[in-house]
Enzyme design. Sequence first.
Site, short mmCIF file in Angstrom:
data_model
loop_
_atom_site.label_atom_id
_atom_site.label_comp_id
_atom_site.label_asym_id
_atom_site.label_seq_id
_atom_site.Cartn_x
_atom_site.Cartn_y
_atom_site.Cartn_z
N LYS A 101 9.27 7.22 -2.49
CA LYS A 101 9.43 6.22 -1.41
C LYS A 101 10.14 5.00 -1.99
O LYS A 101 9.69 4.42 -2.99
CB LYS A 101 8.03 5.85 -0.89
CG LYS A 101 8.03 5.29 0.51
CD LYS A 101 6.59 5.15 1.00
CE LYS A 101 6.50 4.62 2.40
NZ LYS A 101 5.12 4.32 2.79
O1 G3P Z 1 3.12 2.93 4.99
C1 G3P Z 1 3.93 2.05 5.69
C2 G3P Z 1 3.44 1.58 7.02
O2 G3P Z 1 2.95 2.66 7.75
C3 G3P Z 1 2.54 0.38 6.99
O3 G3P Z 1 1.80 0.21 8.16
O4 G3P Z 1 -0.02 -0.84 9.45
O5 G3P Z 1 0.63 -1.83 7.24
O6 G3P Z 1 2.13 -2.04 9.20
P1 G3P Z 1 1.09 -1.20 8.54
#
Ligand code: G3P
Length: 218
Positions: free
Chosen positions: A87
Site C-alpha cells: 500500500k
Molecule cells: O484504510 C484506509 C481507510 O479505509 C481509512 O478509513 O475510517 O479512517 O477514514 P477511515
Amino acid sequence: MKFFIDTANLAEIKEAQAMGILDGVTTNPSLMAKEGISGKDNIFRHYKAICDIVDGDVSAEVIATDYEGMIREGEELVTIDEKIVVKIPMIKDGIKAIKYFSNKGIRTNCTLVFSAGQALLAAKAGASYVSPFIGRLDDISVDGMDLIAQIVLIYANYGYETEVLAASIRGPIHIIKCAELGADVMTGPLSAITALLKHPLTDSGLEKFLADHKKVNG
Ligand code: G3P
C-alpha cells in the site's frame, strides 16, 4: 463486489472470515497502532498472522515517503506472504514506486486518493487497486460517491485494470451505493458489514415463523 475488512484486529478478521464473505484485508499505520503493534518484527509477524486467517489480499502500508525507502519497504513486505499487496500513498514518489512495482509484477494499492485526477495517475502507473476515501470526503461535505462514480467511468473509458477499492467506508449505505456504482471492492469496519444483515421485517418474520412452529410442535 469484493468485501475487504479495514482493520488490524485479528478477532474481527476471524469473525468476518468465519462468515464466509471475506475477500481480503486492508490495514494502515493508524489501524496497526490501534492494536498496539510496534517494531518491525512485531509488525511483520502481525501481517503474517492476518495472512494466515484470510484467503485473499492483505494490504500492508509502507511508512517511507521517499522512492528508495518505499521500494525497500515494499520489497521486504512482499516476502511476508504472497497475499501481501504493497500500500503506497498518493504522492509523486509513490507513483514512481507503483510504476516500479508494477513492472516487477508486485501488486500495489494506491492509498489516500481524494480526486479523479489522482485515481487516473494511479491507474496509469499500474496500481492493482486505487483507494478513494469516501467517508473522509463526506466528513468535509464533499459527496464521496461522486468520486466513486467518476473513477468507475474513467477506468471503464480506457479499460484500466486497476480495481476501484472504495475505502473509508463508514456504514451499510456506503457499501450499497458503492455496489450500485460498480466499485470492484469495498473496505470497511466489521460493523458496516454486519449492519447489512439487519432488517426489522427479517427479525419479526423469523419470530413469527418460530412461534407458529412452536404452536403445533411444542
Ligand atoms: O484504510 C484506509 C481507510 O479505509 C481509512 O478509513 O475510517 O479512517 O477514514 P477511515
